[in-house]
Design a protein around this motif. Structure first.
Motif, PDB file in Angstrom:
ATOM      1  N   ALA A  58       0.840  -1.204   0.000  1.00  9.07           N
ATOM      2  CA  ALA A  58       0.000   0.000   0.000  1.00  9.07           C
ATOM      3  C   ALA A  58       0.873   1.251   0.000  1.00  9.07           C
ATOM      4  CB  ALA A  58      -0.898  -0.005   1.236  1.00  9.07           C
ATOM      5  N   PRO A  59       0.354   2.381  -0.480  1.00 10.83           N
ATOM      6  CA  PRO A  59       1.100   3.637  -0.412  1.00 10.83           C
ATOM      7  C   PRO A  59       1.487   3.955   1.038  1.00 10.83           C
ATOM      8  CG  PRO A  59      -0.845   3.889  -1.801  1.00 10.83           C
ATOM      9  CD  PRO A  59      -0.962   2.558  -1.142  1.00 10.83           C
ATOM     10  N   PHE A  60       2.642   4.605   1.208  1.00 10.93           N
ATOM     11  CA  PHE A  60       3.114   4.944   2.543  1.00 10.93           C
ATOM     12  C   PHE A  60       3.767   6.324   2.500  1.00 10.93           C
ATOM     13  CE2 PHE A  60       6.677   3.093   0.349  1.00 10.93           C
ATOM     14  CZ  PHE A  60       7.757   3.848   0.756  1.00 10.93           C
ATOM     15  N   LYS A  61       4.086   6.844   3.674  1.00  7.07           N
ATOM     16  CA  LYS A  61       4.797   8.124   3.780  1.00  7.07           C
ATOM     17  C   LYS A  61       6.268   7.856   4.101  1.00  7.07           C
ATOM     18  CE  LYS A  61       0.747  10.335   5.850  1.00  7.07           C
ATOM     19  NZ  LYS A  61       0.221  10.913   7.114  1.00  7.07           N
ATOM     20  N   ALA A  62       7.150   8.682   3.569  1.00  6.06           N
ATOM     21  CA  ALA A  62       8.565   8.559   3.893  1.00  6.06           C
ATOM     22  C   ALA A  62       8.745   8.632   5.409  1.00  6.06           C
ATOM     23  CB  ALA A  62       9.359   9.673   3.218  1.00  6.06           C
TER      24      ALA A  62
ATOM     25  N   VAL B 251      19.167   5.077  10.046  1.00  5.07           N
ATOM     26  CA  VAL B 251      19.311   6.102   9.004  1.00  5.07           C
ATOM     27  C   VAL B 251      18.337   5.849   7.850  1.00  5.07           C
ATOM     28  CG1 VAL B 251      21.077   4.984   7.537  1.00  5.07           C
ATOM     29  CG2 VAL B 251      21.073   7.480   7.812  1.00  5.07           C
ATOM     30  N   GLY B 252      17.805   4.624   7.750  1.00  8.85           N
ATOM     31  CA  GLY B 252      16.948   4.258   6.623  1.00  8.85           C
ATOM     32  C   GLY B 252      15.797   5.194   6.343  1.00  8.85           C
ATOM     33  N   PRO B 253      14.942   5.477   7.340  1.00  9.57           N
ATOM     34  CA  PRO B 253      13.810   6.366   7.064  1.00  9.57           C
ATOM     35  C   PRO B 253      14.229   7.774   6.644  1.00  9.57           C
ATOM     36  CG  PRO B 253      13.983   5.861   9.420  1.00  9.57           C
ATOM     37  CD  PRO B 253      14.902   4.932   8.697  1.00  9.57           C
ATOM     38  N   PHE B 254      15.411   8.207   7.079  1.00  5.20           N
ATOM     39  CA  PHE B 254      15.879   9.539   6.696  1.00  5.20           C
ATOM     40  C   PHE B 254      16.346   9.563   5.240  1.00  5.20           C
ATOM     41  CE2 PHE B 254      17.014   9.964  11.450  1.00  5.20           C
ATOM     42  CZ  PHE B 254      15.708  10.319  11.738  1.00  5.20           C
ATOM     43  N   VAL B 255      16.915   8.452   4.776  1.00 12.69           N
ATOM     44  CA  VAL B 255      17.255   8.349   3.358  1.00 12.69           C
ATOM     45  C   VAL B 255      15.985   8.446   2.515  1.00 12.69           C
ATOM     46  CG1 VAL B 255      18.280   6.881   1.564  1.00 12.69           C
ATOM     47  CG2 VAL B 255      19.320   6.969   3.847  1.00 12.69           C
ATOM     48  N   SER B 256      14.917   7.801   2.984  1.00  7.49           N
ATOM     49  CA  SER B 256      13.626   7.876   2.299  1.00  7.49           C
ATOM     50  C   SER B 256      13.129   9.321   2.214  1.00  7.49           C
ATOM     51  CB  SER B 256      12.604   7.002   3.036  1.00  7.49           C
ATOM     52  OG  SER B 256      11.325   7.082   2.447  1.00  7.49           O
ATOM     53  N   MET B 257      13.255  10.055   3.313  1.00  5.05           N
ATOM     54  CA  MET B 257      12.800  11.453   3.335  1.00  5.05           C
ATOM     55  C   MET B 257      13.603  12.329   2.383  1.00  5.05           C
ATOM     56  SD  MET B 257      12.223  12.086   7.399  1.00  5.05           S
ATOM     57  CE  MET B 257      11.302  10.881   8.349  1.00  5.05           C
ATOM     58  N   LEU B 258      14.929  12.145   2.369  1.00  5.68           N
ATOM     59  CA  LEU B 258      15.772  12.949   1.477  1.00  5.68           C
ATOM     60  C   LEU B 258      15.422  12.680   0.018  1.00  5.68           C
ATOM     61  CD1 LEU B 258      19.256  12.569   3.234  1.00  5.68           C
ATOM     62  CD2 LEU B 258      17.708  14.528   3.359  1.00  5.68           C
ATOM     63  N   ALA B 259      15.104  11.415  -0.284  1.00  2.00           N
ATOM     64  CA  ALA B 259      14.760  11.044  -1.660  1.00  2.00           C
ATOM     65  C   ALA B 259      13.358  11.525  -2.036  1.00  2.00           C
ATOM     66  CB  ALA B 259      14.859   9.534  -1.835  1.00  2.00           C
ATOM     67  N   GLU B 260      12.434  11.487  -1.071  1.00  2.00           N
ATOM     68  CA  GLU B 260      11.053  11.931  -1.339  1.00  2.00           C
ATOM     69  C   GLU B 260      11.007  13.419  -1.635  1.00  2.00           C
ATOM     70  OE1 GLU B 260       7.280  13.741  -0.419  1.00  2.00           O
ATOM     71  OE2 GLU B 260       8.978  13.830   0.955  1.00  2.00           O
ATOM     72  N   GLY B 261      11.800  14.209  -0.902  1.00  2.00           N
ATOM     73  CA  GLY B 261      12.061  15.569  -1.335  1.00  2.00           C
ATOM     74  C   GLY B 261      11.267  16.713  -0.728  1.00  2.00           C
ATOM     75  N   SER B 262      10.147  16.446  -0.048  1.00  2.00           N
ATOM     76  CA  SER B 262       9.365  17.571   0.480  1.00  2.00           C
ATOM     77  C   SER B 262      10.103  18.306   1.603  1.00  2.00           C
ATOM     78  CB  SER B 262       7.994  17.089   0.972  1.00  2.00           C
ATOM     79  OG  SER B 262       8.134  16.160   2.021  1.00  2.00           O
ATOM     80  N   CYS B 263      11.097  17.636   2.209  1.00  2.00           N
ATOM     81  CA  CYS B 263      11.867  18.279   3.285  1.00  2.00           C
ATOM     82  C   CYS B 263      12.573  19.540   2.814  1.00  2.00           C
ATOM     83  CB  CYS B 263      12.894  17.301   3.867  1.00  2.00           C
ATOM     84  SG  CYS B 263      14.030  16.593   2.650  1.00  2.00           S
TER      85      CYS B 263
ATOM     86  N   ILE C 243      23.291   9.047  -0.001  1.00  2.00           N
ATOM     87  CA  ILE C 243      23.022  10.342   0.640  1.00  2.00           C
ATOM     88  C   ILE C 243      23.739  11.454  -0.124  1.00  2.00           C
ATOM     89  CG2 ILE C 243      23.460  11.714   2.719  1.00  2.00           C
ATOM     90  CD1 ILE C 243      23.115   8.942   4.251  1.00  2.00           C
ATOM     91  N   ARG C 244      24.977  11.184  -0.513  1.00  2.00           N
ATOM     92  CA  ARG C 244      25.742  12.188  -1.260  1.00  2.00           C
ATOM     93  C   ARG C 244      25.068  12.494  -2.598  1.00  2.00           C
ATOM     94  NH1 ARG C 244      31.044  10.087  -0.834  1.00  2.00           N
ATOM     95  NH2 ARG C 244      31.246  11.201   1.110  1.00  2.00           N
ATOM     96  N   GLU C 245      24.616  11.459  -3.284  1.00  2.00           N
ATOM     97  CA  GLU C 245      23.954  11.651  -4.581  1.00  2.00           C
ATOM     98  C   GLU C 245      22.648  12.441  -4.434  1.00  2.00           C
ATOM     99  OE1 GLU C 245      23.396   7.705  -6.027  1.00  2.00           O
ATOM    100  OE2 GLU C 245      25.561   7.323  -6.203  1.00  2.00           O
ATOM    101  N   LEU C 246      21.901  12.138  -3.386  1.00  2.00           N
ATOM    102  CA  LEU C 246      20.609  12.796  -3.181  1.00  2.00           C
ATOM    103  C   LEU C 246      20.752  14.264  -2.800  1.00  2.00           C
ATOM    104  CD1 LEU C 246      18.745  10.006  -1.153  1.00  2.00           C
ATOM    105  CD2 LEU C 246      18.152  10.793  -3.460  1.00  2.00           C
ATOM    106  N   THR C 247      21.902  14.634  -2.256  1.00  2.00           N
ATOM    107  CA  THR C 247      22.039  15.976  -1.668  1.00  2.00           C
ATOM    108  C   THR C 247      23.141  16.818  -2.312  1.00  2.00           C
ATOM    109  OG1 THR C 247      23.572  15.122   0.010  1.00  2.00           O
ATOM    110  CG2 THR C 247      21.224  15.112   0.562  1.00  2.00           C
ATOM    111  N   GLN C 248      23.733  16.344  -3.404  1.00  2.00           N
ATOM    112  CA  GLN C 248      24.930  17.019  -3.928  1.00  2.00           C
ATOM    113  C   GLN C 248      24.680  18.469  -4.351  1.00  2.00           C
ATOM    114  OE1 GLN C 248      26.333  14.625  -7.152  1.00  2.00           O
ATOM    115  NE2 GLN C 248      24.385  14.628  -8.258  1.00  2.00           N
ATOM    116  N   ASP C 249      23.448  18.793  -4.729  1.00  2.00           N
ATOM    117  CA  ASP C 249      23.156  20.169  -5.152  1.00  2.00           C
ATOM    118  C   ASP C 249      22.474  20.987  -4.050  1.00  2.00           C
ATOM    119  OD1 ASP C 249      24.153  19.553  -7.692  1.00  2.00           O
ATOM    120  OD2 ASP C 249      22.210  18.758  -8.328  1.00  2.00           O
TER     121      ASP C 249
END
Length: 245
Positions: A29-33, A117-129, A154-160
């Protein structure tokens, strides 16, 4: 009653002797980061299940970050899974360590130990933060440097992202490009604030904690000394937390 679906392992990554990740194709089912589900294994007489956070953002294949506990009832089975093998996944997610639960603020501190750290990787990738906060600091504490799983992701998701800082801590060995010691000590002596060039304050700081219960408890106590409080829906505060067992 839990509603289980059968997932199939698409890939696996071995980070260290005890840490690995599984990417699973499962109709969940759909979930939240930040939320978690359960993985399960059938034995002859019962089903053994444990909670695992989604590392992936919503809409992608399910990914889980696992620490293998040799005497555990479930993780030895998960550790043996190879590509193509099946695993049971609970259909619905749960948990309140999500960004929509965080009161408005300026600085978001994401603090984790180990697989937390897992759920935080999800949040960084989801992007609304990135729209929600001006500054984001991810603090990840482990024992040994090879346990800093997802460091490259993490580096790839946040490099910019100029407003993002990644602060890894290693407690049992010296290693390049990491802080030595424990997160709690760095909060106590002010070195974490110094490193991030941000000050903890009830006005600006919002903190999400995820990891082993001792770390969560100790960090909560240290942050209370800085004027922050646990967040409750009936009594808003600054700290949201989740214990990882």
């Amino acid at each position: 009653m839990a509603n289980w679906v059968t997932g199939k392992v698409k890939s696996r990554t071995q980070w260290s002797d005890t840490l690995f990740s599984l990417v699973v194709d499962a109709d969940v089912a759909p979930f939240k980061a930040g939320q978690f589900t359960k993985l399960a294994w059938h034995t002859d007489d019962n089903k053994v299940s444990r909670a695992y956070s989604y590392v992936n953002p919503p809409g992608q294949d399910s990914e889980f970050y696992v620490i293998s506990i040799p005497e555990g009832q479930l993780t030895p089975h998960l550790a043996d899974l190879q590509v193509g093998d099946e695993v049971l996944v609970e259909h619905s997610a749960a948990g309140f360590l999500t960004l929509d639960e965080v009161p408005e603020g300026r600085d978001l501190w994401l603090m984790a130990t180990g697989t937390g750290v897992g759920p935080f990787v999800s949040m960084l990738a989801e992007g609304s933060c990135w729209q929600q906060f001006t500054n984001i600091v991810l603090v990840h504490g482990v024992r040994f440097a090879d346990e800093l799983g997802y460091r490259e992701r993490i580096r790839e998701l946040t490099q910019d992202r100029l407003n993002f800082q990644y602060v890894p801590f290693v407690s049992r060995e010296a290693a390049p490009d990491v802080e030595t010691g424990r997160i709690t000590h760095a909060i106590t002596n002010g070195s974490l604030e110094q490193k991030a060039n941000l000050t903890f304050s009830a006005e600006h700081s919002r903190v999400m904690l995820c990891g082993n219960p001792q770390m969560v408890r100790d960090t909560l106590n240290e942050l209370k000394l800085k004027g922050l409080q646990k967040h409750l829906r009936r009594k808003p505060g600054q700290i949201l937390m989740e214990n990882y067992w």
